[in-house]
Design a protein around this motif. Structure first.
Motif, PDB file in Angstrom:
ATOM      1  N   THR A 203      24.884   0.432  42.835  1.00  0.00           N
ATOM      2  CA  THR A 203      24.782  -0.404  41.639  1.00  0.00           C
ATOM      3  C   THR A 203      25.478   0.260  40.453  1.00  0.00           C
ATOM      4  O   THR A 203      26.131  -0.404  39.640  1.00  0.00           O
ATOM      5  CB  THR A 203      23.311  -0.682  41.312  1.00  0.00           C
TER       6      THR A 203
ATOM      7  N   VAL B 220      29.111  -0.244  40.833  1.00  0.00           N
ATOM      8  CA  VAL B 220      29.489  -1.601  40.426  1.00  0.00           C
ATOM      9  C   VAL B 220      29.606  -1.682  38.909  1.00  0.00           C
ATOM     10  O   VAL B 220      30.537  -2.313  38.374  1.00  0.00           O
ATOM     11  CB  VAL B 220      28.458  -2.613  40.961  1.00  0.00           C
TER      12      VAL B 220
ATOM     13  N   SER C 238      29.652   0.363  51.662  1.00  0.00           N
ATOM     14  CA  SER C 238      28.772  -0.327  50.720  1.00  0.00           C
ATOM     15  C   SER C 238      29.289  -1.744  50.492  1.00  0.00           C
ATOM     16  O   SER C 238      30.256  -1.939  49.730  1.00  0.00           O
ATOM     17  CB  SER C 238      28.696   0.434  49.391  1.00  0.00           C
TER      18      SER C 238
ATOM     19  N   GLN D 227      28.110  -4.027  48.704  1.00  0.00           N
ATOM     20  CA  GLN D 227      27.973  -4.393  47.300  1.00  0.00           C
ATOM     21  C   GLN D 227      29.220  -3.993  46.513  1.00  0.00           C
ATOM     22  O   GLN D 227      29.752  -4.791  45.724  1.00  0.00           O
ATOM     23  CB  GLN D 227      26.740  -3.705  46.702  1.00  0.00           C
TER      24      GLN D 227
ATOM     25  N   ARG E 229      32.423  -6.077  47.655  1.00  0.00           N
ATOM     26  CA  ARG E 229      32.444  -7.429  47.104  1.00  0.00           C
ATOM     27  C   ARG E 229      32.825  -7.424  45.618  1.00  0.00           C
ATOM     28  O   ARG E 229      33.609  -8.268  45.163  1.00  0.00           O
ATOM     29  CB  ARG E 229      31.074  -8.089  47.306  1.00  0.00           C
ATOM     30  N   ARG E 230      32.283  -6.444  44.861  1.00  0.00           N
ATOM     31  CA  ARG E 230      32.628  -6.362  43.434  1.00  0.00           C
ATOM     32  C   ARG E 230      34.097  -5.992  43.242  1.00  0.00           C
ATOM     33  O   ARG E 230      34.776  -6.528  42.355  1.00  0.00           O
ATOM     34  CB  ARG E 230      31.741  -5.327  42.725  1.00  0.00           C
TER      35      ARG E 230
ATOM     36  N   ASP F 275      32.359 -11.085  44.906  1.00  0.00           N
ATOM     37  CA  ASP F 275      31.153 -11.371  44.113  1.00  0.00           C
ATOM     38  C   ASP F 275      31.175 -10.455  42.911  1.00  0.00           C
ATOM     39  O   ASP F 275      31.193  -9.221  43.049  1.00  0.00           O
ATOM     40  CB  ASP F 275      29.903 -11.131  44.963  1.00  0.00           C
TER      41      ASP F 275
ATOM     42  N   GLN G 267      28.898  -9.702  40.911  1.00  0.00           N
ATOM     43  CA  GLN G 267      27.683  -8.898  40.800  1.00  0.00           C
ATOM     44  C   GLN G 267      27.465  -8.009  42.021  1.00  0.00           C
ATOM     45  O   GLN G 267      26.445  -7.346  42.126  1.00  0.00           O
ATOM     46  CB  GLN G 267      26.460  -9.802  40.624  1.00  0.00           C
ATOM     47  N   GLY G 268      28.399  -7.993  42.931  1.00  0.00           N
ATOM     48  CA  GLY G 268      28.227  -7.218  44.148  1.00  0.00           C
ATOM     49  C   GLY G 268      27.364  -7.972  45.119  1.00  0.00           C
ATOM     50  O   GLY G 268      27.842  -8.791  45.903  1.00  0.00           O
ATOM     51  N   ILE G 269      26.071  -7.704  45.076  1.00  0.00           N
ATOM     52  CA  ILE G 269      25.090  -8.475  45.843  1.00  0.00           C
ATOM     53  C   ILE G 269      23.978  -8.888  44.882  1.00  0.00           C
ATOM     54  O   ILE G 269      22.929  -8.259  44.826  1.00  0.00           O
ATOM     55  CB  ILE G 269      24.505  -7.688  47.033  1.00  0.00           C
TER      56      ILE G 269
END
Length: 451
Positions: free
Chosen positions: A332, A335, A392, A394, A397-398, A446, A448-450
């Motif tokens: 996080t 991200v 990762s 997350q 995706r970010r 994405d 926000q990542g996830i």
């Protein structure tokens, strides 16, 4: 980003002001503010003592000994308060210093050692230490002003104004202590640290001059600079070895204009230079005398934000790498760092890069300063994080969402490095993902990542 946009929207004929490095260097030191505060409080104390003496003299001339006697009784009570404040301020200073050390140690271990400079540059931290030390010095000075005489006819001064000034300084110290604790707790939160790094980073492109006619490409690695003449000589670095922190742009432009030449900075801001290494190339005329260029090149032990376009990205990449390390495993935070990387690159996506051209008052180019190009900035922002992001989803995706956003903003000639990083990320995830569903999930952009 707002600062940069404000610069972009400024009138076409307005030249960005070339700032002296002195102010930035003072911000990177911790001694200046407390020293200036202690000198300032001494001057204020001299004025307050003169005012107290004038009050006593006026009362004695009027033979108002009853008022003087009341002031003497007030001075006895004030002396006890000032003495207590003097002893308490040293304890207060020790508490603040301990909080600072713990906060710096935690931030450097959790984020990156380079964020320590945020604490050093913090205005509230410097103001707190400065006011605390000034209050302590003031109490010592006020204690020397108390007169031992008890007779109103023979007393020379009663520190009435000085005591009130001391109480005001105590109140200001308490207020600053509350603000200091709040600011320190904010700097220990990664979101605020990343926001501060981004804010400092946007000041660099905001201070860089933009060519009046749009893009103006100037190759800075060869011996030719189109329109500026052939290289006629160079100036070696004759100081200590270290990182090129910044250059005094105003002084270099003035020297180049006086001698009718164009100066080209050979190393980039942030490069490590050693004695004897060429730092300035001269185009179109003789090499200016060495004394004219004295103190124009600043070398230190670490990079600074002042003129270093890539330093902010370097710190954001470090935070993302530290967050993705097995020891911390905090995607996080990575991200959040990528959010600011995308923001910074988006602001530079259509800005001329490669070189900053500094002109004199007549509009003639006098200093050519190399800056990282678009590809180098994109590689700095994504390469290392991309190598650690495969495990990762997350972060993957970010990063894909950020690359897609930059592809929409960047002109066609700047899309190649973005497409390259996106394809390399897809290939790495395709090799590492155990199943097709995991691969499809990790490669779904994405912001926000996830979530």
């Amino acid at each position: 980003m707002s600062d940069w946009m404000a610069t972009q929207s400024s009138p076409a004929g307005r030249r960005p002001r070339a700032l002296s490095p002195l102010r930035e260097h003072l911000r990177d030191t911790f001694w200046f503010a407390p020293t200036a505060a202690m000198v300032g409080v001494f001057v204020v104390w001299v004025g307050a003592e003169a005012l107290d003496t004038a009050i006593v003299d006026a009362l004695q001339r009027d033979r108002d000994y009853e008022t003087l006697d009341e002031l003497l009784r007030f001075a006895e009570d004030a002396k006890a308060v000032v003495s207590a404040v003097g002893s308490a301020m040293m304890t207060f200073i020790g508490v603040v210093f301990s909080i600072s050390l713990v906060a710096v140690q935690m931030a450097s271990g959790q984020f990156t050692p380079r964020v320590v400079r945020l604490f050093v540059r913090s205005r509230i931290t410097k103001a707190t230490f400065a006011v605390f030390l000034a209050t302590f010095v003031l109490t010592l000075l006020v204690l020397t002003s108390f007169d031992t005489a008890d007779d109103p006819r023979s007393v020379t001064t009663v520190p009435l104004v000085q005591s009130v000034l001391t109480l005001c300084m105590v109140g200001l110290s308490l207020l600053l202590f509350v603000l200091y604790v709040n600011a320190t707790l904010r700097l220990m939160r990664i979101s605020h640290v990343i926001a501060r790094i981004a804010s400092e980073s946007f000041r660099v492109p905001a201070s860089m001059p933009v060519p009046a006619g749009g893009r103006e490409a100037v190759p800075v690695g060869g011996r030719e600079a189109p329109g500026h003449g052939t290289e006629t000589g160079w100036v070696p670095h004759d100081g200590r070895a270290g990182v090129l922190r910044d250059v005094h742009i105003t002084r270099l432009v003035r020297v180049a204009r006086k001698h009718g030449v164009v100066l080209r900075l050979i190393p980039r801001i942030g490069d490590f230079v050693v004695p004897g290494m060429p730092v300035l190339a001269v185009h179109g005329g003789p090499v200016p005398p060495r004394r004219a260029l004295r103190y124009a090149i600043s070398v230190g032990v670490e990079r600074t934000y002042h003129q270093d376009l890539a330093f902010g990205l370097r710190q954001l990449a470090d935070i993302a790498l530290r967050a993705l390390s097995p020891a911390i495993n905090d995607p996080t935070t990575a991200v959040q760092a990528l959010d600011r990387v995308v923001q910074f690159l988006a602001a530079l996506s259509r800005r001329p890069l490669d070189a900053a051209l500094h002109r004199d008052r007549a509009g003639a180019v006098r200093l050519v300063q190399p800056v990282p190009d678009w590809t180098e900035l994109v590689d700095l922002g994504f390469t290392e994080a991309r190598g650690c992001a495969v495990g990762s989803p997350q972060v993957c995706r970010r990063m894909l969402a950020g690359l897609d956003d930059l592809l929409l903003l960047a002109p066609p000639e700047r899309r190649e490095p973005l497409l390259r990083h996106r394809e390399l990320l897809r290939q790495a995830v395709g090799l590492a993902a155990p199943t097709a569903s995991d691969r499809d999930f990790a490669l779904r952009p994405d912001r926000q990542g996830i979530g």
